[in-house]
Design a protein around this motif. Structure first.
Motif, PDB file in Angstrom:
ATOM      1  N   PHE A 190      77.694  17.316 -58.132  1.00  0.00           N
ATOM      2  CA  PHE A 190      76.925  16.326 -58.859  1.00  0.00           C
ATOM      3  C   PHE A 190      77.825  15.129 -59.120  1.00  0.00           C
ATOM      4  N   SER A 191      77.251  13.953 -59.162  1.00  0.00           N
ATOM      5  CA  SER A 191      77.960  12.750 -59.556  1.00  0.00           C
ATOM      6  C   SER A 191      77.477  12.388 -60.954  1.00  0.00           C
ATOM      7  N   VAL A 192      78.437  12.202 -61.886  1.00  0.00           N
ATOM      8  CA  VAL A 192      78.092  11.935 -63.274  1.00  0.00           C
ATOM      9  C   VAL A 192      78.654  10.577 -63.681  1.00  0.00           C
ATOM     10  N   ASN A 193      77.803   9.721 -64.210  1.00  0.00           N
ATOM     11  CA  ASN A 193      78.207   8.404 -64.696  1.00  0.00           C
ATOM     12  C   ASN A 193      78.554   8.550 -66.176  1.00  0.00           C
ATOM     13  N   LEU A 194      79.831   8.266 -66.535  1.00  0.00           N
ATOM     14  CA  LEU A 194      80.296   8.410 -67.915  1.00  0.00           C
ATOM     15  C   LEU A 194      80.524   7.025 -68.514  1.00  0.00           C
ATOM     16  N   PRO A 195      79.633   6.582 -69.417  1.00  0.00           N
ATOM     17  CA  PRO A 195      79.784   5.247 -70.010  1.00  0.00           C
ATOM     18  C   PRO A 195      80.991   5.206 -70.947  1.00  0.00           C
ATOM     19  N   ARG A 196      81.649   4.043 -70.992  1.00  0.00           N
ATOM     20  CA  ARG A 196      82.771   3.824 -71.912  1.00  0.00           C
ATOM     21  C   ARG A 196      82.561   2.476 -72.575  1.00  0.00           C
ATOM     22  N   PHE A 197      82.615   2.434 -73.894  1.00  0.00           N
ATOM     23  CA  PHE A 197      82.367   1.199 -74.621  1.00  0.00           C
ATOM     24  C   PHE A 197      83.477   0.196 -74.353  1.00  0.00           C
ATOM     25  N   GLY A 198      83.091  -1.013 -73.943  1.00  0.00           N
ATOM     26  CA  GLY A 198      84.053  -2.084 -73.697  1.00  0.00           C
ATOM     27  C   GLY A 198      84.829  -1.932 -72.411  1.00  0.00           C
ATOM     28  N   ASP A 199      84.452  -1.012 -71.569  1.00  0.00           N
ATOM     29  CA  ASP A 199      85.164  -0.774 -70.314  1.00  0.00           C
ATOM     30  C   ASP A 199      84.166  -0.359 -69.243  1.00  0.00           C
ATOM     31  N   LYS A 200      84.625  -0.328 -68.004  1.00  0.00           N
ATOM     32  CA  LYS A 200      83.745   0.098 -66.914  1.00  0.00           C
ATOM     33  C   LYS A 200      83.468   1.590 -67.037  1.00  0.00           C
ATOM     34  N   PRO A 201      82.266   2.010 -66.666  1.00  0.00           N
ATOM     35  CA  PRO A 201      81.977   3.441 -66.715  1.00  0.00           C
ATOM     36  C   PRO A 201      82.806   4.195 -65.666  1.00  0.00           C
ATOM     37  N   LEU A 202      83.053   5.454 -65.959  1.00  0.00           N
ATOM     38  CA  LEU A 202      83.742   6.318 -65.002  1.00  0.00           C
ATOM     39  C   LEU A 202      82.710   7.102 -64.217  1.00  0.00           C
ATOM     40  N   ARG A 203      83.073   7.443 -63.012  1.00  0.00           N
ATOM     41  CA  ARG A 203      82.222   8.291 -62.198  1.00  0.00           C
ATOM     42  C   ARG A 203      83.005   9.569 -61.935  1.00  0.00           C
ATOM     43  N   ARG A 204      82.434  10.705 -62.343  1.00  0.00           N
ATOM     44  CA  ARG A 204      83.083  11.997 -62.155  1.00  0.00           C
ATOM     45  C   ARG A 204      82.219  12.883 -61.280  1.00  0.00           C
ATOM     46  N   SER A 205      82.883  13.740 -60.530  1.00  0.00           N
ATOM     47  CA  SER A 205      82.207  14.673 -59.657  1.00  0.00           C
ATOM     48  C   SER A 205      82.316  16.071 -60.262  1.00  0.00           C
ATOM     49  N   VAL A 206      81.204  16.786 -60.319  1.00  0.00           N
ATOM     50  CA  VAL A 206      81.184  18.162 -60.816  1.00  0.00           C
ATOM     51  C   VAL A 206      80.852  19.064 -59.632  1.00  0.00           C
ATOM     52  N   TYR A 207      81.818  19.883 -59.283  1.00  0.00           N
ATOM     53  CA  TYR A 207      81.696  20.767 -58.125  1.00  0.00           C
ATOM     54  C   TYR A 207      80.637  21.830 -58.371  1.00  0.00           C
ATOM     55  N   ILE A 208      79.780  22.048 -57.378  1.00  0.00           N
ATOM     56  CA  ILE A 208      78.777  23.111 -57.456  1.00  0.00           C
ATOM     57  C   ILE A 208      79.267  24.318 -56.650  1.00  0.00           C
ATOM     58  N   ALA A 209      79.404  24.126 -55.357  1.00  0.00           N
ATOM     59  CA  ALA A 209      79.841  25.210 -54.479  1.00  0.00           C
ATOM     60  C   ALA A 209      79.989  24.677 -53.064  1.00  0.00           C
ATOM     61  N   SER A 210      80.569  25.499 -52.209  1.00  0.00           N
ATOM     62  CA  SER A 210      80.596  25.140 -50.791  1.00  0.00           C
ATOM     63  C   SER A 210      79.240  25.525 -50.201  1.00  0.00           C
ATOM     64  N   LYS A 211      79.008  25.091 -48.996  1.00  0.00           N
ATOM     65  CA  LYS A 211      77.732  25.411 -48.352  1.00  0.00           C
ATOM     66  C   LYS A 211      77.577  26.927 -48.208  1.00  0.00           C
ATOM     67  N   ASN A 212      78.686  27.631 -48.067  1.00  0.00           N
ATOM     68  CA  ASN A 212      78.650  29.091 -47.882  1.00  0.00           C
ATOM     69  C   ASN A 212      78.458  29.851 -49.196  1.00  0.00           C
ATOM     70  N   THR A 213      78.858  29.268 -50.340  1.00  0.00           N
ATOM     71  CA  THR A 213      78.800  29.988 -51.619  1.00  0.00           C
ATOM     72  C   THR A 213      77.739  29.439 -52.571  1.00  0.00           C
ATOM     73  N   TYR A 214      76.918  28.532 -52.089  1.00  0.00           N
ATOM     74  CA  TYR A 214      75.903  27.886 -52.924  1.00  0.00           C
ATOM     75  C   TYR A 214      74.897  28.920 -53.417  1.00  0.00           C
ATOM     76  N   SER A 215      74.564  28.850 -54.733  1.00  0.00           N
ATOM     77  CA  SER A 215      73.537  29.728 -55.295  1.00  0.00           C
ATOM     78  C   SER A 215      72.855  28.997 -56.445  1.00  0.00           C
ATOM     79  N   LYS A 216      71.732  29.513 -56.859  1.00  0.00           N
ATOM     80  CA  LYS A 216      70.980  28.932 -57.978  1.00  0.00           C
ATOM     81  C   LYS A 216      71.814  28.988 -59.259  1.00  0.00           C
TER      82      LYS A 216
END
Length: 172
Positions: A110-136
């Motif tokens: 997932f890509s997460v937009n993290l707002p910061r007051f008075g500064d540019k927002p950060l963009r963070r990536s949250v790992y889900i899984a590899s294509k082989n280990t993906y699950s609900k």
């Protein structure tokens, strides 16, 4: 706090803080405070603007009071846009499927937009899984993590915005 200079219909000029608007219509003359709800109107009590400065002073006193009590308006988007094509919360996109250089397996995040007051927002990536280990379950856990990251960033943004607004109003 930002100010602007307003020239009243009869030539007097006033420095007006943000969140205070001038209303001059056929039957009404005064200042409207637009910080928090409900809005509040401070009438000049005259049609020749002689009471404009005292009404503005009352509006500024009420503005100070509201800024001390209420959280600052942030302008952060709170609701999902109508045209968003998935049901993910505001500030979260994905899942994004990519293959890193040198790897033979695709991975999701997932890509997460993290707002910061008075500064540019950060963009963070949250790992889900590899294509082989993906699950609900992995999807749900990563989504929960992404939502928590966004929520914490919004809370920090709100705290910083409120502190800045209170510091600015102290100079009024």
């Amino acid at each position: 706090m930002q100010f602007r200079t307003i020239t009243l219909p009869y030539g007097a000029r006033c420095r007006v803080p943000e969140h205070v608007q001038r209303i001059d219509s056929h039957s009404t003359h005064g200042w409207q405070l637009r910080y928090g709800t409900p809005t509040r109107f401070f009438s000049d009590k005259s049609h020749d603007n002689k009471g404009a400065r005292s009404a503005l002073a009352l509006a500024v006193v009420e503005l100070r009071s509201r800024v001390r009590k209420l959280p600052a308006p942030t302008g952060l988007q709170r609701k999902v846009s109508a045209h968003k094509q998935n049901d993910l919360p505001v500030g979260i996109s994905g899942p994004i499927l990519r293959q890193r250089r040198g790897s033979s397996v695709q991975e999701c995040s997932f890509s997460v937009n993290l707002p910061r007051f008075g500064d540019k927002p950060l963009r963070r990536s949250v790992y889900i899984a590899s294509k082989n280990t993906y699950s609900k379950e992995r999807y749900e856990q990563a989504l929960h993590t992404a939502i928590e990251l966004r929520k914490e960033a919004e809370e920090e943004y709100q705290k910083a915005a409120t502190a800045a607004k209170r510091k600015a109003v102290a100079k009024l």
